[in-house]
Design a protein around this motif. Structure first.
Motif, PDB file in Angstrom:
ATOM      1  N   HIS A 109      -7.181  11.648  -2.402  1.00 17.41           N
ATOM      2  CA  HIS A 109      -5.237  12.194  -3.250  1.00 17.41           C
ATOM      3  C   HIS A 109      -5.774  11.439  -4.468  1.00 17.41           C
ATOM      4  CE1 HIS A 109      -4.654  10.387   1.493  1.00 17.41           C
ATOM      5  NE2 HIS A 109      -5.121  12.357   1.677  1.00 17.41           N
ATOM      6  N   ASP A 137       0.622  -1.332  -0.228  1.00 17.36           N
ATOM      7  CA  ASP A 137      -0.118   0.067  -0.343  1.00 17.36           C
ATOM      8  C   ASP A 137       0.921   1.092   0.593  1.00 17.36           C
ATOM      9  OD1 ASP A 137      -2.162  -1.639   0.049  1.00 17.36           O
ATOM     10  OD2 ASP A 137      -2.879  -1.298   2.496  1.00 17.36           O
ATOM     11  N   THR A 169      -8.236   6.042  -2.001  1.00 21.52           N
ATOM     12  CA  THR A 169      -9.185   7.609  -1.418  1.00 21.52           C
ATOM     13  C   THR A 169      -9.390   8.934  -2.401  1.00 21.52           C
ATOM     14  OG1 THR A 169      -7.499   8.019   0.915  1.00 21.52           O
ATOM     15  CG2 THR A 169      -8.951   9.842   0.067  1.00 21.52           C
ATOM     16  N   THR A 186      -3.830   4.073  -3.680  1.00 25.79           N
ATOM     17  CA  THR A 186      -4.453   5.172  -3.167  1.00 25.79           C
ATOM     18  C   THR A 186      -5.877   4.841  -3.479  1.00 25.79           C
ATOM     19  OG1 THR A 186      -5.263   7.148  -2.326  1.00 25.79           O
ATOM     20  CG2 THR A 186      -4.767   6.896  -4.517  1.00 25.79           C
TER      21      THR A 186
END
Length: 415
Positions: free
Chosen positions: A320, A311, A317, A315
């Motif tokens: 982001h 990770d 998100t 991402t």
């Protein structure tokens, strides 16, 4: 805008340590201290040799290739690694650990004679009052063992690094007497060991200053090493503090494996020294170095392990991902690799990855579709994947996304 204008670097304000002008050597302890971890396997010699070559690829200066006094298996591995360095003319120095007893030093001398490879002995002995009390030692006994072992090693043509175990909990007067005895006996390097991970960065600075001032006063050409553990989580910070105070060499292990919770992480140390401008050797083989270590020792790399974990550059998100995608659309690889990452993925041969998860936006979905050869303007498909992500409790896998794409395309196909 210029790259310098895009990042304001508080790490490099006036008065900060000038890492670009700093030169520190690295000693890889993976094949000795690393293998002392109670949960790892002692790998076959072929894997040890593979890791040794990766150390060279990363520009690591020296390697502890074992403690041959531990027994026939350890002795055979050290001999094979020494021969590998000689046969392939590997640009890496080698050292071996030993207690301050002749029985541990003698096999190192025999290996040096058999291979022609110059070896440094890391002769260690406990120096703290708590260790003295537990062992029923006094300082005079430690001094006698120190002199005898080092004089024997020097007489055998070996270089000596004198390691005071538990240095970070030892009295200054005791350390001074031990350092004097070791240097007078012929040691040309002393190693400050935070054996139980007791030190804080402030304590490291005080200890390194003490040791460097002591060595300077002798007028002898003696170098100072730092060997740290991470029991309190200070391993990497302590190593950087030691470097800033001027140690000549720092010891570390791949993935931080080692006794108890382990040592300074060589991989993270390399990344930080590279970013700080001290280690200018390419580190793109770092993932291989960590992968080989994990496989051969039977350890698992956590998914959130810095730089190397799955990770690290991944991402799901929305905010982001949107910033990364906008950077990509500017056609600026430098920007793309840094807008939401303190470590550029490219320095270790990796790339930024955007996934679809419950916290994703439509930008994640469209990005994924583009990267995987689908039409990002297909609103029905985008909406279906977006709704699926919002209903899930995890990041969608490739298989889940492909299955949803197949379902949507099946519904869109003419009957």
């Amino acid at each position: 805008m210029s790259q310098d204008e895009l990042i304001y670097d508080w790490n490099a304000l006036p008065g900060s340590h000038d890492y670009a002008a700093t030169r520190v050597e690295l000693d890889d302890e993976t094949l000795r201290d690393g293998l002392q971890n109670p949960s790892v396997k002692d790998p076959p010699i072929e894997k040890k040799i593979e890791l040794l070559h990766l150390m060279v690829d990363l520009g690591i200066h020296a390697a502890d290739i074992g403690l041959p006094g531990a027994g026939p298996r350890a002795r055979g591995a050290v001999l094979a690694l020494a021969r590998e360095i000689v046969d392939h003319r590997l640009p890496i120095e080698a050292n071996c650990a030993a207690r301050t007893v002749r029985a541990d030093i003698e096999p190192i001398a025999r290996i040096q004679q058999a291979t022609g490879l110059p070896l440094e002995v890391g002769a260690f002995i406990g120096s703290s009052p708590i260790r003295q009390y537990a062992e029923d030692w006094d300082v005079e006994r430690i001094l006698a063992a120190t002199r005898d072992a080092i004089e024997f090693a020097v007489g055998e043509g070996l270089d000596v690094m004198y390691v005071t175990e538990d240095t970070t909990r030892s009295r200054p007067r005791t350390l001074g007497r031990l350092f004097s005895a070791a240097i007078e006996a012929g040691a040309r390097r002393i190693c400050l060991a935070d054996t139980v991970g007791h030190a804080t960065p402030a304590g490291v600075r005080r200890l390194v200053r003490f040791a460097k001032d002591f060595v300077a006063a002798t007028g002898e050409p003696v170098k100072v090493d730092w060997h740290g553990h991470r029991d309190r989580g200070f391993g990497l910070a302590n190593a950087l503090a030691a470097i800033e105070e001027g140690v000549d060499r720092v010891h570390a292990t791949a993935l931080g494996i080692g006794e108890r919770v382990g040592n300074v992480e060589m991989d993270l140390l390399l990344v930080n020294l590279h970013l700080l401008g001290t280690h200018d050797h390419p580190i793109d083989r770092l993932p291989d170095y960590c992968r080989v270590t994990a496989e051969m020792c039977g350890v698992e790399v956590p998914h959130n392990y810095p730089v190397i974990g799955d990770d690290a550059f991944r991402t799901g998100t929305g905010v982001h991902a949107a910033a990364i995608i906008k950077a990509m659309q500017k056609g600026d690889g430098w920007l793309e690799d840094r807008v939401y990452s303190g470590v550029p993925a490219s320095i270790v041969g990796r790339t930024q990855t955007i996934e679809i998860s419950p916290v994703s936006g439509l930008s994640n979905v469209r990005y994924w579709l583009v990267r995987n050869g689908y039409d990002p303007e297909d609103e029905i498909l985008c909406d279906a994947l977006f709704r699926l992500a919002k209903k899930c409790d995890h990041t969608l896998s490739q298989e889940e996304i492909e299955a949803e794409i197949g379902r949507v395309q099946g519904e869109q196909a003419p009957v």
